[in-house]
Motif scaffolding. Structure first.
Motif, short mmCIF file in Angstrom:
data_model
loop_
_atom_site.label_atom_id
_atom_site.label_comp_id
_atom_site.label_asym_id
_atom_site.label_seq_id
_atom_site.Cartn_x
_atom_site.Cartn_y
_atom_site.Cartn_z
N ARG A 49 0.86 -1.19 0.00
CA ARG A 49 0.00 0.00 0.00
C ARG A 49 0.90 1.24 0.00
O ARG A 49 1.72 1.40 0.89
CB ARG A 49 -0.96 -0.03 1.19
CG ARG A 49 -1.85 -1.27 1.19
CD ARG A 49 -2.93 -1.26 2.24
NE ARG A 49 -3.61 -2.55 2.27
CZ ARG A 49 -4.66 -2.85 3.00
NH1 ARG A 49 -5.19 -1.90 3.80
NH2 ARG A 49 -5.21 -4.04 2.97
N THR A 50 0.72 2.08 -1.00
CA THR A 50 1.67 3.15 -1.27
C THR A 50 0.98 4.48 -1.44
O THR A 50 -0.01 4.59 -2.17
CB THR A 50 2.49 2.82 -2.54
OG1 THR A 50 3.13 1.55 -2.38
CG2 THR A 50 3.52 3.89 -2.82
N GLY A 69 -2.85 2.23 -12.58
CA GLY A 69 -3.83 2.07 -11.50
C GLY A 69 -3.76 3.10 -10.41
O GLY A 69 -4.27 2.87 -9.31
N SER A 70 -3.14 4.26 -10.66
CA SER A 70 -3.02 5.26 -9.61
C SER A 70 -4.34 5.99 -9.38
O SER A 70 -5.21 6.03 -10.25
CB SER A 70 -1.93 6.27 -9.96
OG SER A 70 -2.32 7.03 -11.09
N LYS A 127 4.62 -2.09 -15.78
CA LYS A 127 3.44 -2.36 -16.59
C LYS A 127 2.17 -2.46 -15.76
O LYS A 127 1.07 -2.23 -16.27
CB LYS A 127 3.64 -3.67 -17.37
CG LYS A 127 4.77 -3.60 -18.40
CD LYS A 127 4.96 -4.93 -19.10
CE LYS A 127 6.10 -4.86 -20.12
NZ LYS A 127 6.32 -6.16 -20.77
N SER A 128 2.32 -2.83 -14.52
CA SER A 128 1.15 -2.99 -13.66
C SER A 128 1.58 -2.82 -12.22
O SER A 128 2.74 -3.06 -11.87
CB SER A 128 0.52 -4.37 -13.87
OG SER A 128 -0.58 -4.56 -13.02
N ALA A 129 0.64 -2.39 -11.39
CA ALA A 129 0.93 -2.19 -9.97
C ALA A 129 -0.38 -2.18 -9.20
O ALA A 129 -1.45 -1.90 -9.77
CB ALA A 129 1.66 -0.87 -9.75
N PRO A 130 -0.33 -2.47 -7.91
CA PRO A 130 -1.52 -2.27 -7.08
C PRO A 130 -1.86 -0.77 -7.09
O PRO A 130 -1.02 0.06 -7.43
CB PRO A 130 -1.06 -2.72 -5.69
CG PRO A 130 0.15 -3.56 -5.91
CD PRO A 130 0.80 -3.01 -7.14
N PRO A 131 -3.07 -0.41 -6.70
CA PRO A 131 -3.44 1.01 -6.66
C PRO A 131 -2.47 1.81 -5.79
O PRO A 131 -2.15 1.42 -4.68
CB PRO A 131 -4.85 1.00 -6.05
CG PRO A 131 -5.38 -0.37 -6.36
CD PRO A 131 -4.19 -1.29 -6.29
N ILE A 132 -2.00 2.93 -6.33
CA ILE A 132 -1.11 3.84 -5.61
C ILE A 132 -1.82 5.19 -5.50
O ILE A 132 -2.29 5.73 -6.51
CB ILE A 132 0.23 4.00 -6.35
CG1 ILE A 132 1.01 2.67 -6.33
CG2 ILE A 132 1.07 5.12 -5.74
CD1 ILE A 132 2.29 2.69 -7.15
N VAL A 133 -1.91 5.73 -4.30
CA VAL A 133 -2.58 7.01 -4.08
C VAL A 133 -1.56 8.13 -4.21
O VAL A 133 -0.52 8.11 -3.54
CB VAL A 133 -3.27 7.06 -2.70
CG1 VAL A 133 -3.85 8.44 -2.44
CG2 VAL A 133 -4.37 6.00 -2.62
#
Length: 500
Positions: A245-246, A458-459, A428-434
């Motif tokens: 979680r970022t 996915g930001s 190319k892909s990442a978990p959601p980053i706020v």
């Protein structure tokens, strides 16, 4: 440039380090393609490092404005690989850590290299965040390499540092500034020898992977503040299957070279000064017209500088102090008082704003040196003096208060060896980053943070319509959204706007 293009490091002859996947094999990023969910939280190993109480030490480092409350701090030190370009994979460096909170999961905090050391910043942040975050997570502040107690850099002679900060940016003669920049580089090369180019965001990202391993977690949960976000995005690119979680609060612009970065800061500083003026009017402060008052002070200082213990108050140092004050929204009333005093010949208020930058203060090394060296190691831009002079004239016309100040900063990196960029595949892909942006942020301007969010798969971008450097802990709206994301895995809507 990709937002995750490797932040430049010094010249290197070693092969690019491959990200390792299952059974120590290379990660196939094609398996990471497509949307990813918010990673689950896991417990960190609380005793993997030799933590010890350090309340008194942290209070000393926090200084007179230490957060109030019953927070308790523990400190530790982690060994990491120095990895200088001339001796890849060799040498060691100690990384200073601080933890606060009672949560079972770890949340790492990384700050700007020219800002407060990460351990100190994390302590302040802990006092400003919702209590639920500190019962879900343990915040772990990191003095990134070259800052604070992680081999904090202090290689620029005091007199040279003063020359660089005091220089009047609108002067028609810049030869003294060129000489001072050369002296800073020469002394740091002599002092640090082959270690100089080991202080950058690329290697700081490897330090975070080392920390993740010590903590025994599958993924790294992290908050990047300002230029600290560059370390986090570099980490994401190098270790894409380790992203937790970022949150990035004020991410630097990935689309600009250093000329573009400094021009964008000049634009943002002018806008922040206008916001300060509006706030001043609302508060009925002692300044009649802040812009005119600052300009009058600069004119006054061109004939009579105010002597200080380590640095004098000149047009250059006064502008640097104003820029520092504008970046910290909570200190705007103090900036007002400092400007009023300075007009009367008392430089104490502006000296207080400059002190952490140029002096060793509260057991923290001067921030100027780390900001200079890490900043120069993170960019390959080197601009000839003649072009800098032309840009100074141009920017002074476009951005009357701060244009020349930021243009002349292009000279600071000229004598330093330009780094060689490390090359890895784009993420190319990442978990959601706020990603948080602040409308009037003079250090990491909002358009740059927006560009950074666009480059991150996915930001979710949250735009605070406020002023100063960073939104977390200052905007209730943005802070609540971050709380919901970090604790409940609730991703905010991309493009969310928070009121000032």
């Amino acid at each position: 440039m990709s937002v995750l293009a490797a932040c430049s490091a010094g010249p290197s002859t070693r092969p690019v380090i491959a990200v390792r996947g299952e059974e120590n094999g290379p990660v196939d990023q094609s398996t990471l393609a497509g949307p990813q969910p918010v990673p689950p939280l896991d417990e960190y190993k609380k005793d993997s490092l030799a933590w010890a109480p350090c309340n008194e030490q942290m209070k000393d480092r926090l200084g007179g404005d230490a957060p109030q409350g019953d927070l308790t701090y523990e400190c530790s030190r982690m060994s990491a690989v120095l990895d200088p370009p001339g001796r890849p994979g060799r040498g060691t460096i100690g990384i200073a850590l601080m933890r606060v909170g009672t949560g079972k999961s770890a949340l790492v905090v990384v700050n700007d290299p020219g800002g407060e050391p990460g351990t100190v910043k994390a302590a302040r942040l802990a006092a400003a965040l919702p209590k639920e975050i500190l019962s879900t997570y343990t915040l772990i502040g990191v003095d990134r390499r070259g800052t604070g107690r992680s081999d904090g850099l202090a290689c620029v002679p005091m007199g040279t540092r003063a020359q660089l900060v005091e220089y009047d940016p609108v002067s028609t003669e810049q030869s003294n500034l060129v000489v001072a920049a050369g002296e800073a580089s020469q002394e740091c090369v002599l002092d640090l020898e082959g270690r100089l180019t080991a202080f950058d965001s690329w290697r700081a990202a490897a330090d975070l992977e080392r920390l993740r391993d010590y903590l025994g977690t599958d993924r790294l949960n992290a908050i990047g503040l300002g230029e600290g976000s560059r370390v986090i995005t570099t980490y994401a690119q190098r270790y894409p299957n380790r992203i937790g979680r970022t949150v990035l609060d004020g991410a630097p612009d990935p689309t600009l070279d250093q000329v573009g970065v400094l021009e964008s800061r000049a634009v943002a500083a002018e806008a922040t000064l206008e916001a300060f003026a509006r706030d001043c009017k609302i508060r009925t402060c002692a300044l009649t017209n802040p812009r005119e008052d600052v300009q009058a002070l600069l004119t006054q200082l061109r004939t009579t500088r105010v002597r200080g213990d380590y640095i004098d108050l000149t047009p250059g140092s006064a502008l640097n102090a104003v820029a520092t004050g504008l970046a910290d929204r909570s200190r705007w009333p103090a900036l007002t008082d400092a400007l009023v005093k300075a007009r009367g010949g008392d430089g104490s208020g502006l000296f207080a704003l400059l002190a952490p930058q140029v002096n060793e203060l509260d057991e923290n090394p001067p921030r100027f040196d780390a900001g200079l060296i890490i900043g120069c190691n993170d960019t390959a831009t080197r601009i000839p003096p003649d072009r800098v002079k032309a840009l100074s004239t141009d920017w002074q016309t476009k951005y009357p208060m701060f244009g020349a100040l930021y243009a002349r900063q292009l000279l600071h990196c000229n004598p330093f060896p330009p780094p060689k960029a490390e090359k890895v595949d784009p993420l190319k892909s990442a978990p959601p980053i706020v990603v948080l942006s602040t409308a009037n942020d003079p250090l990491t301007p909002a358009p740059g943070s927006e560009h950074a969010a666009q480059r991150l798969p996915g930001s979710a971008l949250i735009g605070w319509q406020g002023s100063g450097h960073g939104a977390l802990g200052l905007s209730g709206c943005a802070t609540t959204a971050v709380r919901d994301y970090l604790i409940d895995a609730k991703v905010p809507s991309n493009g969310t706007v928070c009121p000032p």
